[in-house]
Design an enzyme around this catalytic site. Structure first.
Site, PDB file in Angstrom:
ATOM      1  N   TYR A 180       6.799 -10.211   6.719  1.00 10.41           N
ATOM      2  CA  TYR A 180       6.675  -8.778   6.992  1.00 10.41           C
ATOM      3  C   TYR A 180       7.182  -8.462   8.390  1.00 10.41           C
ATOM      4  O   TYR A 180       7.168  -9.311   9.289  1.00 10.41           O
ATOM      5  CB  TYR A 180       5.215  -8.332   6.907  1.00 10.41           C
ATOM      6  CG  TYR A 180       4.651  -8.186   5.528  1.00 10.41           C
ATOM      7  CD1 TYR A 180       4.680  -6.959   4.859  1.00 10.41           C
ATOM      8  CD2 TYR A 180       4.066  -9.265   4.868  1.00 10.41           C
ATOM      9  CE1 TYR A 180       4.142  -6.813   3.591  1.00 10.41           C
ATOM     10  CE2 TYR A 180       3.525  -9.136   3.600  1.00 10.41           C
ATOM     11  CZ  TYR A 180       3.570  -7.902   2.969  1.00 10.41           C
ATOM     12  OH  TYR A 180       3.040  -7.762   1.716  1.00 10.41           O
ATOM     13  N   ASP A 186       0.821  -1.208   0.000  1.00 13.36           N
ATOM     14  CA  ASP A 186       0.000   0.000   0.000  1.00 13.36           C
ATOM     15  C   ASP A 186       0.856   1.260   0.000  1.00 13.36           C
ATOM     16  O   ASP A 186       2.071   1.216   0.193  1.00 13.36           O
ATOM     17  CB  ASP A 186      -0.913   0.012   1.223  1.00 13.36           C
ATOM     18  CG  ASP A 186      -2.007  -1.044   1.151  1.00 13.36           C
ATOM     19  OD1 ASP A 186      -2.327  -1.498   0.039  1.00 13.36           O
ATOM     20  OD2 ASP A 186      -2.547  -1.407   2.220  1.00 13.36           O
TER      21      ASP A 186
END
Length: 251
Positions: free
Chosen positions: A109, A52
């Site tokens: 992540y 994003d």
């Protein structure tokens, strides 16, 4: 026609996300532009993982096809064209049917909180100077591994067919000035990591009990999750592929 995987890293602060979007400044658009300039031909890449706006990556992959030869100084030349906040780290030769998204076995992540004011962390972490119950935070991270359906942690308006994910790793690392969430899974949903982090922080601050945290997961209702943590603390750290798929090219 040859297919190549390219390994890239980038700082996401100045971008509207990774994937090409109409009338938006994106990482993939910059990479395609640089490749097209170097090859003097239109190159259209495919990305392995979308991130994003504002999200960073230490490792992401794209693939592209071309019948043209690679420049002898491919890495040097492409990095001279790319903006300062994007770097192409390596290029790999792969079979013509290899797909950088579908061949990936998993992704890892990290989400970083910093607990003391630090101007050097402003675009690389989330300033979070609040007292937390670290044991509760760790327990929440462990609970996540018990589940497969993560509908609660997927933002709306997604086009995925299933919300099932297998979490292989989920834990917090705590130091004097950093609290870092580590998570690895075979796949992630849109907004999932930030939703997990935001909701776990509510547990850590005593705003959710562990039973309420489980109820939120089992509700399959995204309004029960907290997606409000900012993007700059999130890093895509690694994309994993089958052993032997990537054949490094020294250029």
């Amino acid at each position: 026609m040859n297919r190549y995987f390219i390994e890239v890293a980038y700082k996401g602060a100045q971008y509207s996300g990774f994937q090409i979007q109409e009338n938006a400044h994106t990482v993939q658009a910059e990479i395609d532009k640089a490749l097209s300039i170097l090859f003097r031909d239109t190159i259209v890449s495919t990305g392995s993982s979308r991130t994003d706006a504002g999200v960073n990556a230490m490792q992401n992959f794209l693939h592209f096809d071309t019948a043209l030869p690679l420049h002898p100084q491919f890495l040097y030349k492409i990095n001279a064209i790319l903006p300062e906040d994007v770097v192409l780290k390596q290029v790999y030769r792969v079979p013509p049917d290899a797909h950088c998204r579908f061949a990936a076995l998993g992704r890892s992540y990290e989400y970083t909180l910093y607990t003391h004011k630090d101007p050097f962390m402003k675009d690389r972490g989330y300033f979070f100077p609040y007292k937390m119950n670290i044991d509760a935070l760790q327990e929440a991270a462990a609970v996540i591994r018990e589940y497969k359906d993560f509908t609660t942690f997927s933002k709306r308006n997604t086009q995925v067919k299933t919300f099932l994910c297998t979490i292989g790793e989920s834990h917090w690392e705590v130091s004097e000035e950093r609290i870092v969430y580590n998570v690895t899974a075979n796949r992630f949903l849109r907004g999932m990591v930030r939703g997990l982090v935001g909701t776990m922080l509510r547990v850590g601050r005593g705003k959710l009990t562990m039973d309420q945290f489980r109820e939120a997961i089992e509700s399959r209702d995204c309004t029960k999750a907290d997606f409000a943590v900012p993007p700059q603390g999130l890093f895509l750290m690694k994309v994993s592929y089958p052993e032997g798929l990537l054949q490094r090219i020294d250029r």
